[in-house]
Design a protein around this motif. Sequence first.
Motif, PDB file in Angstrom:
ATOM      1  N   PRO A  52     -22.666  20.861 -92.378  1.00  0.00           N
ATOM      2  CA  PRO A  52     -22.875  20.688 -90.939  1.00  0.00           C
ATOM      3  C   PRO A  52     -24.218  20.023 -90.611  1.00  0.00           C
ATOM      4  O   PRO A  52     -24.304  19.234 -89.681  1.00  0.00           O
ATOM      5  CB  PRO A  52     -22.830  22.122 -90.407  1.00  0.00           C
ATOM      6  CG  PRO A  52     -21.925  22.834 -91.358  1.00  0.00           C
ATOM      7  CD  PRO A  52     -22.212  22.223 -92.697  1.00  0.00           C
ATOM      8  N   VAL A  53     -25.238  20.331 -91.397  1.00  0.00           N
ATOM      9  CA  VAL A  53     -26.536  19.700 -91.150  1.00  0.00           C
ATOM     10  C   VAL A  53     -26.425  18.181 -91.295  1.00  0.00           C
ATOM     11  O   VAL A  53     -26.989  17.419 -90.515  1.00  0.00           O
ATOM     12  CB  VAL A  53     -27.599  20.240 -92.137  1.00  0.00           C
ATOM     13  CG1 VAL A  53     -28.855  19.386 -92.087  1.00  0.00           C
ATOM     14  CG2 VAL A  53     -27.930  21.680 -91.828  1.00  0.00           C
ATOM     15  N   MET A  88     -23.832  16.370 -90.758  1.00  0.00           N
ATOM     16  CA  MET A  88     -23.132  15.816 -89.591  1.00  0.00           C
ATOM     17  C   MET A  88     -24.121  15.601 -88.436  1.00  0.00           C
ATOM     18  O   MET A  88     -24.077  14.580 -87.746  1.00  0.00           O
ATOM     19  CB  MET A  88     -22.024  16.792 -89.181  1.00  0.00           C
ATOM     20  CG  MET A  88     -21.138  16.298 -88.084  1.00  0.00           C
ATOM     21  SD  MET A  88     -20.233  14.796 -88.506  1.00  0.00           S
ATOM     22  CE  MET A  88     -18.977  15.453 -89.569  1.00  0.00           C
ATOM     23  N   GLU A  89     -25.023  16.536 -88.280  1.00  0.00           N
ATOM     24  CA  GLU A  89     -26.023  16.405 -87.219  1.00  0.00           C
ATOM     25  C   GLU A  89     -26.943  15.207 -87.485  1.00  0.00           C
ATOM     26  O   GLU A  89     -27.290  14.457 -86.575  1.00  0.00           O
ATOM     27  CB  GLU A  89     -26.829  17.705 -87.161  1.00  0.00           C
ATOM     28  CG  GLU A  89     -27.663  17.814 -85.925  1.00  0.00           C
ATOM     29  CD  GLU A  89     -28.409  19.152 -85.868  1.00  0.00           C
ATOM     30  OE1 GLU A  89     -28.110  20.051 -86.676  1.00  0.00           O
ATOM     31  OE2 GLU A  89     -29.286  19.280 -85.003  1.00  0.00           O
ATOM     32  N   ARG A  90     -27.275  15.019 -88.749  1.00  0.00           N
ATOM     33  CA  ARG A  90     -28.135  13.878 -89.095  1.00  0.00           C
ATOM     34  C   ARG A  90     -27.413  12.560 -88.846  1.00  0.00           C
ATOM     35  O   ARG A  90     -28.021  11.565 -88.476  1.00  0.00           O
ATOM     36  CB  ARG A  90     -28.582  13.955 -90.554  1.00  0.00           C
ATOM     37  CG  ARG A  90     -29.328  15.199 -90.917  1.00  0.00           C
ATOM     38  CD  ARG A  90     -30.838  15.068 -90.663  1.00  0.00           C
ATOM     39  NE  ARG A  90     -31.441  16.367 -90.493  1.00  0.00           N
ATOM     40  CZ  ARG A  90     -31.854  17.132 -91.506  1.00  0.00           C
ATOM     41  NH1 ARG A  90     -31.771  16.677 -92.741  1.00  0.00           N
ATOM     42  NH2 ARG A  90     -32.367  18.317 -91.286  1.00  0.00           N
ATOM     43  N   LEU A 128     -21.068  21.166 -85.115  1.00  0.00           N
ATOM     44  CA  LEU A 128     -22.008  20.405 -84.299  1.00  0.00           C
ATOM     45  C   LEU A 128     -21.650  20.534 -82.815  1.00  0.00           C
ATOM     46  O   LEU A 128     -22.524  20.659 -81.965  1.00  0.00           O
ATOM     47  CB  LEU A 128     -22.001  18.944 -84.749  1.00  0.00           C
ATOM     48  CG  LEU A 128     -23.073  18.031 -84.161  1.00  0.00           C
ATOM     49  CD1 LEU A 128     -24.449  18.643 -84.286  1.00  0.00           C
ATOM     50  CD2 LEU A 128     -23.040  16.681 -84.868  1.00  0.00           C
ATOM     51  N   GLY A 158     -17.763  20.273 -90.074  1.00  0.00           N
ATOM     52  CA  GLY A 158     -19.051  19.759 -89.631  1.00  0.00           C
ATOM     53  C   GLY A 158     -19.013  19.366 -88.167  1.00  0.00           C
ATOM     54  O   GLY A 158     -19.934  19.671 -87.402  1.00  0.00           O
ATOM     55  N   LEU A 210     -25.323  11.957 -86.506  1.00  0.00           N
ATOM     56  CA  LEU A 210     -25.345  11.691 -85.066  1.00  0.00           C
ATOM     57  C   LEU A 210     -26.704  11.118 -84.669  1.00  0.00           C
ATOM     58  O   LEU A 210     -26.792  10.138 -83.928  1.00  0.00           O
ATOM     59  CB  LEU A 210     -25.045  12.983 -84.297  1.00  0.00           C
ATOM     60  CG  LEU A 210     -24.791  12.813 -82.796  1.00  0.00           C
ATOM     61  CD1 LEU A 210     -23.562  11.972 -82.540  1.00  0.00           C
ATOM     62  CD2 LEU A 210     -24.627  14.188 -82.122  1.00  0.00           C
TER      63      LEU A 210
END
Lengths: 772, 439
Positions: free
Chosen positions: A175-176, A178-180, B246, B242, A182
């Motif tokens: 998940p981290v 995925m945030e990066r 988010l 993911g 974005l």
Amino acid sequence: MKINSLGIQLVLVGALIVAIGLALWRSMEGERLSYGLDVEPVLIERCYDCHGDGMDKGGIALDEYADELELVSDKKMWAAVYDNLEKHLMPPPDKSQPGSDERELVIAWIESEVFKLDAKHPDPGKVTIRRLNREEYNNTMRDLIGLDLRPADSFPEDDTGYGFDNIGDVLSLSPVLMERYLKASGDVLNQAIVTEAAAPEVLLYNENKFKGRKGKPNKSGDLSSNGTVAVRLKVADPGKYQIAILAGGSPAKKQWPLMKVKLQNGPAKDFRVTTNRNNPQAFVIEAEMKSGEHWVEMTFSNDYYDPKAKDPRQRDRNLSVLSVKLTGPLDRPVPAPSEVQLKLFAAGEGKGSEPERAREVVRAFARRAFRRPVSEQDLKGLMGFYEMARQQGEGFEAGVRLVMQAVLMSPHFLFRGEIQPDPDNEKSIHEVDEYALASRLSYFLWSTMPDDELLNMAERGALRKDLDAQLDRMLADDKISALSRNFAGQWLQLRNLKIVSPDQKKFKQWDEALRAAMLGETEHFFASIVDENRNILEMLDTDYTFVNERLARHYRIPGVKGEAFRRVKLSEGLQRQRGGLLTQASILTITSNPTRTSLVKRGNWVLENILGSPPPPPPPDLPSLEESAKGDNKNKSLRQQLEIHREDTMCASCHNRMDPIGFGLESYNAIGAWQDEEGGKAIDASGVLYTGESFDGPAQMRRLLANGKKDAFVRCLSEMMLIYALGRGMEYYDKPALREIASKVEQGEYRMHELIKAVVRSTPFQQRRGDG
Amino acid sequence: MMKSRIHRRAFLRGLGSVVALPGLQLMAEQKGGKRPQRMAFVYAPNGAIMDRWRPKGVGAKWQLGESMAGLKKLRSEIQVITGLAHDKAKANGDGAGDHARANATFLTGIQARKTAGADIRNGISVDQYAAAKVGHLTRLPSLQLGCDPARQAGRCDSGYSCAYQFNFSWKTESLPLPPEIDPRLVFEQMFGSGDRKQDAESRARRTLYDQSILDFVLQDAKKLQSQLGYSDRQKLDEYLTGVRDLERKIVNAEKFAASLPDIDKPTGIPAMYKDHIRVMYDLMVLAFQSDTSRIATFLVAHDGSNRNFKNLGVGEGHHQLSHHRNDAGKIAKIAKVDRFYLDQFAYFLERLKAVKEPDGSSLLDNSMIVYGGAISDGNRHNHDDLPVILAGKGGGLRAGRHLQTAQAVPMSNMYLSMLDRVGVKQERLGDSSGCFDLI
């Protein structure tokens, strides 16, 4: 006629040889080999001494199975037999050796009857969908957008499998990450497509920047009598500016202080300051300002002091200037679109209305980003973002930029998927389509997306037909340097140079410049073999290398100045010390401990990465051989300790293979400097390879490897390259493909390009099958 | 003014002052006056010299082991537990690779599937069981931190993929959560990058865009998934997870509107290892204090780490040394490294202890902190008699004693009991055989 027993034996062995030759020939004609008639006689002759007739060394007894079916079903055991035969590890060197026909026969039988490989319909295997790794993401963004910003450097590190960081099964998406994604996609696009004027600069001047009138020295911002505080403002770009003065004060006689603000060559304005120093307020003037320095003055003119006033809060009128803030220019124009931006929008030129132009821009962008054409339906979905942005009041470019961000977040961009007709049917074998082929090629050789030419070729369905010409083009492109960085960097484990930390107390020469130079040598060396299509065996033994001044000093090569790397031909004396990968300080350092060399690590590294026959890991719960000496043996040299412990057969089978190679490299210390002696004792760099050849010193050893072990090296390098090219580990069904690659390399006189082309031409690269 | 400036510097250098967080205190308030309970798991690599680690005496009458000298002031805040074991870190037929296994098993209690790449399989880690249940109460369900500067290239331990050796928090059986090593990125993960102060309108628009993009690609991925084979579909599941995480985070960012704390963003990875470790501990304190997250893991170094400690006079690599063959000189050096890591841990506990919650208790009073590793003696690679400290009194943990188990108790049992104390009812965790209620 009387025949003595020796004669009978000779006749029998002769008969066996003839039988084997016939059997091999039969199998090549497509006839099935028989275990009982063809294979078992070879095993009885060559293997049963240890693995049959009641013997079961290593837990393997070939004649202890209930029947042939059970025997043939033990794939794991036969895979080990296969490996040991192919790599000439069995039978051990002190036993009688089978002829190559015999090896081939058993191997052919294992392939057809145990692995059930069908030569006419080879199994290409399947590659799990691969997310772009950090390097690929950086490069792809660079080529797609046109800005080299390396946004993935802040992504979590990629996990590796089979020695590489591009393995689909291992590359996970947290998940981290995925945030990066974005953030990275937004940041890069905001830099590429600029739709707003840059935000104004803000400069804050505090008391330490305060002067008196006309720049007289040092004045406090607290004015207790009439006076002036001045600040010199620095303006870079001309335009409209705002000057905000933070001030407070104290009243007297019911009046608050007056503050006149005067800008040099600009306006002046009077303010009444009506709050105290602890609760200051901002007083603002605006002005057009030119580049350069401008004084601004704050003048206090109505000082009053009456210590006898009744109200103690009305006795002393003072002004305090706390800070001056300059903000601007406020009227910056939206900059003209950069070349990067123009290029991204080029596809829309002359295409009519804004929505129509946007559509064409997005179509072209998505095709490159997805590495295949985008369908009308998908395009329609994407254009929804354009409409949304416009409805929010954004302009044309900002609308397109939002669609582009959606493209960069799509799984079609982030993953390299290969869509196939029958994805869950393992019997469905087919060539990968032209677009998938283009991506496989570009990520293998360039670690980035296919360029326009590859995509266009794929679109015309002409890529496979014109593969050789395209490969030549790709090999000549600068982007091929990615192969050195990413393939060689991982195959040879050069990336570990970043994390080694030799003990500086012991190795005074060690510093960051040397660390960088070590990497430089090996990268340049590998790159030259690729760029100049050189013989890959030069990697094992040659008479040149690449150095800069720092490394030349380390190697004691005279006359090299400057940081740039250059090829140097080694003098005869130096050829004894250097030439080929095994003599390069990079590799010698990553296989050492911080304070000393490690025979075992070095030997193991060579077996694993050069000869492709890594020893099985030591049994658990046993200290490693190197560490286990005790008692009387403690004072013996490491060499002696190892020799004693190799007498233990359990340790011997692996250490006999690792240690001699490590001894051969003892002439180099833990940071790869040449040493003739250590601690006053002459270095003994002699040894006997597992297969019996003896050598004295690294020069002789590397010659032995380059001549006698070239097949093993070619096989090993082919396997490494195929793993890297495919993004998956090797399976038993890849054996024929690997053999094919090796034979093409041999026919191609060991040229690097032959190897690369053979990998590309191989079945697993060209084809795939459904999931099983 | 001056005061807060001092605190800023303290944060950056990790020197040990308490960070003042005006406005953040209230966020951790909970109804009914119950303080939120935090959990952290800290990994120390390569085992320990147990003779110097082990306390003297058992129960309440005990003395800290030599290596724990730095924890002296915290004696009443911790319990040292000896006798726990991780059976699944043993070979059990899988051959060599004790370091990779120790790392993979520590929080999962699962025998990691031995593979260099295909079919990675481990278990869900204890922190992630907790995050799945209580993670929604905070802006971030959990935090993963680390200090390993770069990963090893090529192969890892004896046929295990590096995924096992450089991660120890596992969200699913096949999805490890990589530790973040850059303090700046951790900070941004917690509070946003805050690069430009946007007005409310443009922030709302950005949120709308982000949510729309995520929604769109979610549908896109589902469509793609339907065209793929089994293993590809599995892989794409990670993508879907993911995206959903988010989405949740964006919603949570609205819900738990956080003001950026009045401290400067850390600028990057400090040059000194000690400072790096401390700033990471600072960030954990900050996460707990601001109630950004209640669950954190910290891989100080992966098992097998061969880092050397020049400042301690230890030039040899830690892993290399840990095969000490009972050599007194080497043992002394490893003990120095053990002590170094424990000193940093003491710093963390002191920080937690110094932060007072509104009800007067300390953060440490409301935390459960596990410190240890899944190898006992680095020379023997044994996975029983593990070095473990359980710090804090969160969830009603007892403290101020040396708890020696009668026989080898699975570490997983202790985790199960910890989960129970944060209200997570879990039947089993890895190789657990029940609860370990003695804690």
